[in-house]
Design a protein around this motif. Structure first.
Motif: not given
Length: 334
Positions: A234, A258-259, A261-264, A269, A282-283
């Motif tokens: 991300g 991927v983002f 921020q995880e979890p977003p 997002t 989710p990754h």
């Protein structure tokens, strides 16, 4: 290196712990410790093993009085403050090839799902509709795939998508044109890739040079309807700019594992994830049984090698007797 006690701070396959214990290394498994608890615990350990959840910040490293090595069971080390570790002579290790096949296969499945609108069509049918015309897709045959990063994952993606009849072009500042040609990828500059790619997939680490690599300016240089895939990190794609491009139709679809921020929780997002033209997972890049075992074994082998306690395991950075999988230039950077 004398490693008496290792903390495993994120869930890894049991093979990791078993191998360390077989070589007389004491192991404690304490998962998802809050930062203050990790800081309180870390002075007791010579080694630390993490995956993605635990952030090994400068504060954590400063609190580590005996720490000699930090190992990440996975590719990349962006959740570890490498500069702080280096300043304290702490070795940082990872397993760059352990999840390559799994990440590659997810990438390929996302590309094909984007082409044929698999996810929204399946959701529509489950909701009781029969929207054949609405979810008509496109063939991959004859389309151009731009691959950013030609390490292990990028190369494996190229080989598989060539079997679908895609033309593969790529960019990597480290891989030469001659090396790329060996796996049928035409090496181009980024400026050459943007206007010709029907699909773009990124396989680079998240470093200052790759942050926001795909932005509004870049998307506007691409073909209208370009599709974007990110199973790397991300932050490589600017999510606000991607959302705008999805809404205008400049980007015809995106698949994101991927983002930033995880979890977003960021509203941008979350709005991006909700777009029908976006596939969001989710990754899951390394989330296969095979990859989990592979990275767990590889990181524990590296720690054991550092101790010199095994004549069979001698794979560690700088060794004159490295046991490698693939050639040195094939080590993945994403």
């Amino acid at each position: 290196m004398d490693l008496k006690k290792v903390l495993v701070a994120d869930a890894v396959d049991a093979a990791c712990v078993e191998l360390l214990k077989e070589h007389s290394i004491e192991v404690d498994c304490k998962y998802k410790l809050p930062k203050d608890q990790l800081i309180a615990e870390i002075p007791n350990y010579d080694g630390l093993i993490v995956r993605s959840d635990t952030k090994v910040t400068e504060d954590v490293i400063k609190a580590a009085k005996k720490l000699k090595v930090i190992g990440r069971a996975g590719a990349g080390v962006d959740n570890i403050d490498v500069n702080a570790a280096t300043a304290r002579n702490i070795l940082v290790l990872n397993t760059p090839g352990g999840n390559a096949i799994s990440a590659c296969e997810l990438t390929c499945s996302l590309i094909t799902s984007l082409a044929r609108n698999v996810i929204p069509a399946a959701a529509s049918l489950k909701a009781g509709r029969w929207d054949r015309k609405l979810y008509s897709g496109y063939e991959l045959y004859g389309k151009t795939l731009g691959i950013l990063g030609l390490g292990r994952i990028g190369r494996e993606v190229a080989i598989r998508m060539q079997a679908w009849g895609m033309k593969t072009v790529g960019y990597d500042p480290i891989v030469t044109a001659e090396e790329a040609k060996q796996f049928n990828v035409e090496s181009l500059t980024l400026e050459q890739i943007w206007p010709i790619a029907d699909y773009i997939t990124v396989h680079t680490p998240l470093i200052p040079e790759t942050r926001n690599l795909i932005s509004e300016a870049v998307l506007n240089k691409c073909k209208k309807g370009v599709r974007i895939v990110n199973v790397a990190r991300g932050g490589i794609i600017n999510e606000a700019d991607l959302l705008k491009a999805i809404k205008t139709g400049q980007c015809g679809g995106a698949a994101l594992d991927v983002f930033e921020q995880e979890p977003p929780t960021n509203p941008i997002t979350l709005e991006l994830i909700q777009q029908e033209k976006v596939i969001a997972t989710p990754h899951l890049g390394a989330s296969t049984a095979e990859a989990q075992i592979r990275v767990a074994v590889e990181i524990s082998e590296q720690l054991v090698a550092l101790t010199g306690k095994s004549k069979k395991i001698y794979h560690y950075p700088g060794s004159n007797k490295q046991k490698r999988i693939g050639k040195p230039e094939e080590i993945d950077r994403g």
